[in-house]
Enzyme design. Sequence first.
Site, PDB file in Angstrom:
ATOM      1  CD  GLU A 159      -2.863  -1.187   2.387  1.00 21.91           C
ATOM      2  OE1 GLU A 159      -2.733  -0.353   3.283  1.00 21.91           O
ATOM      3  OE2 GLU A 159      -3.770  -2.041   2.371  1.00 21.91           O
ATOM      4  CG  ASN A 201      -0.711  -7.008  -1.413  1.00 23.16           C
ATOM      5  OD1 ASN A 201      -1.291  -7.622  -2.306  1.00 23.16           O
ATOM      6  ND2 ASN A 201      -1.213  -6.860  -0.197  1.00 23.16           N
ATOM      7  CG  HIS A 237      -9.978  -5.745   0.687  1.00 21.97           C
ATOM      8  ND1 HIS A 237     -10.178  -6.893   1.424  1.00 21.97           N
ATOM      9  CD2 HIS A 237      -8.678  -5.420   0.842  1.00 21.97           C
ATOM     10  CE1 HIS A 237      -9.036  -7.252   2.005  1.00 21.97           C
ATOM     11  NE2 HIS A 237      -8.108  -6.379   1.664  1.00 21.97           N
ATOM     12  CD  GLU A 266      -4.677  -7.865   1.770  1.00 19.98           C
ATOM     13  OE1 GLU A 266      -5.554  -7.107   2.237  1.00 19.98           O
ATOM     14  OE2 GLU A 266      -3.458  -7.626   1.849  1.00 19.98           O
ATOM     15  CG  ASP A 268     -12.772  -8.837   1.802  1.00 18.93           C
ATOM     16  OD1 ASP A 268     -12.670  -7.921   0.962  1.00 18.93           O
ATOM     17  OD2 ASP A 268     -12.318  -8.745   2.960  1.00 18.93           O
TER      18      ASP A 268
END
Length: 449
Positions: A159, A201, A237, A266, A268
């Site tokens: 990030e 990432n 996400h 990651e 979701d």
Amino acid sequence: MDRNRKRALGAAGAGALAVVVAVGIASAADAAASTLHAAAAEKGRYFGTAVAAYKLSDSVYSTILDREFGMVTPENEMKWDATEPSQGSFSYGSADQIVAHAQAHGQRVRGHALAWHQQQPGWAQNLSGTALRNAMVNHVTQVATHYKGKIYAWDVVNEAFADGGGGGRRDSSLQRTGNDWIEVAFRAARAADPAAKLCYNDYNTDGQNAKSNAVYAMVSDFKARGVPIDCVGFQSHFNSASPVPSDYQANLQRFADLGLDVQITELDIEGSGSAQADNYRRVTEACLAVSRCTGMTVWGIRDSDSWRASGTPLLFDGNGNKKAAYTSTLTALGGGGPTSSPPSSPPVSSSSPPVPSGGCTATASVNQWQGGFVVAVRVTAGSGGTNAWTVTMPLPSGITVTNSWSVTRNGNTFTNVSYNGHINPGQYTEFGLQATGTAGTLTPTCAAS
Ligand code: XIL
């Protein structure tokens, strides 16, 4: 193995039985894979989840984990605040617990995350300039060295880019140590663990936008200048404010075209029912359509495990039951029930080699560097498919195996783990090992049952 086989048959039902009978194969070799990781493995991909060490003693949790997943990412346990709570004093207990669990169950580990502006220990938050830069480099070196040989891929930097249209770096104390902090972190990670894939990432980079363009420019520059980078992670996400982008696959592909792997790290997706299931299907199909998308990880197992639990964004409900999103994901991976059963003869395109007859064949590819090597062994099923397999691969004397994955090793004998014993005719699975020393030429032989 028998357990999985029975489950596959049970889930597939009469349709799959009819297929099996039709091709005259007495076993269930043609039943589609019945778990996420088994199905992904048949496509040459991994399927992983974030794991919290303190939940490993919850048997509902660990049963699903070990049945469905072949890759684990410690959700918080490898972050800077967890691993170096006071400067120069390292604490690996919880992360080691996850790694040990993974190794005992034939799962691989994504390391997360070496350098990040969040979840830093208080002492690091109070540093700046050269002191912070040096502390960051030492942290990367120490943690990557501790886990040397045990990590499939590291999120080296997490990030580091700003949201919004600016297309630049995020302001942070790490960024203020100088724009080269990211490449310095990657070089330190490579020096510490040359076998781990090194990833950048981030989130909100899943479609093409100003932020992903900025990451793309950095990765292009790294590739051009030989800064060690092997993969880009897309956190993914998603919710109604941040839906699955229409150009998700195209964006993964343009990064892959730079000559590195891409991974969904990651995942979701908030929501429920068929809308959620459809979004999971789209994400899964996007990864499968990009040959260098090597795998996908969901950010937790049950909805109740999620950092965004109120959005019910995962594949299992709070009781551990499979949701519609689970079924659509498994189906997209080519697994599941009769509707997705493979055809009665394997699809052989004109350019594919013919399916060898008999049980199985194995080939080894070696990545050797000064002092060590990684071997990837591909096990390809012959015309009968496999229910279980054993590879014999004589290893030279003087080497030390430090790690292996997706296999149970006993000396020179390598046996399938629960999720990869079943291989359809003509399909393959892969396992690997890492060792110190020199590999030379390795000649594996395979026996199937
Ligand atoms: C989250 C964890 O899931 C939470 O348990 C923790 O409280 C905060 O961090 N991006 C990342 C992950 O890279 O490390 C974050 O994980 C979610 C967002």
